[in-house]
Motif scaffolding. Structure first.
Motif: not given
Ligand code: HEM
Length: 151
Positions: A35-48
């Protein structure tokens, strides 16, 4: 049928129990990390490119840590339960229920990883951080049940 299996592990019992606890640690570590990875994932720009990196890290964590660990914890745990006749003991009934819940949580995370990979970001970072309390709470209950055996 289960009565015939009591004591079957013989002197290997403690080795199986050690293996059980070792893989519990690996499983829990993965359950805390994803879930920590999910948090960082969701902070990245979509499609980046950064998003693609998080997808790869999530898949690797699932493949190398989470999936083998949950399987081995279950196999060793069931072997211990059959060896000790735990299915007839009160503490084990509750432990089994909480472990089933934790396994369902694992399954939910596999599903969330798939949705994220498809570009769906259903929960906020705050909600994901809150959800991340589940394995810690489950571990407290399970370890107290397994060691104290209060009933
Ligand atoms: C996946 C299904 C699981 C099953 C079927 C299972 C079953 C068992 C059984 C039968 C024992 C032996 C208890 C005894 O009589 O001494 C045991 C030990 C233990 N289990 Fe599990 N377990 C499972 C998952 C877990 C999880 C998820 C945790 C922690 C978060 C855990 C923590 C422990 C600990 C710490 C012990 C050692 C207790 C002791 O010997 O003092 N188990 N487990």
């Amino acid at each position: 049928m289960t009565a015939a299996l009591i004591g079957l592990l013989g002197t290997a019992y403690l080795w199986v129990k050690a293996g059980h606890v070792i893989f519990v640690i690996f499983w829990m570590a993965g359950l805390f990390m994803l879930p920590r990875f999910f948090v960082y994932h969701q902070e990245s720009a979509p499609g980046s490119a950064e998003e693609a990196l998080w997808v790869e890290r999530e898949q690797r964590l699932l493949r190398i840590i989470l999936k083998p660990s949950i399987a081995i914890v279950w196999i060793f745990g069931l072997a211990l339960a059959l060896d000790t006749g735990a299915f007839a003991q009160g503490w084990f009934h509750l432990k089994f229920a909480v472990v089933l819940g934790l396994s369902a949580y694992h399954g939910w995370m596999v599903g969330y990883a798939r949705k994220l990979q498809a570009g769906e970001r259903r929960l906020s970072g705050r909600a994901l951080r809150l959800v991340n309390e589940v394995p810690g709470l489950a571990a407290v209950i399970i370890v107290i049940l397994a060691i104290i055996k209060p009933f």
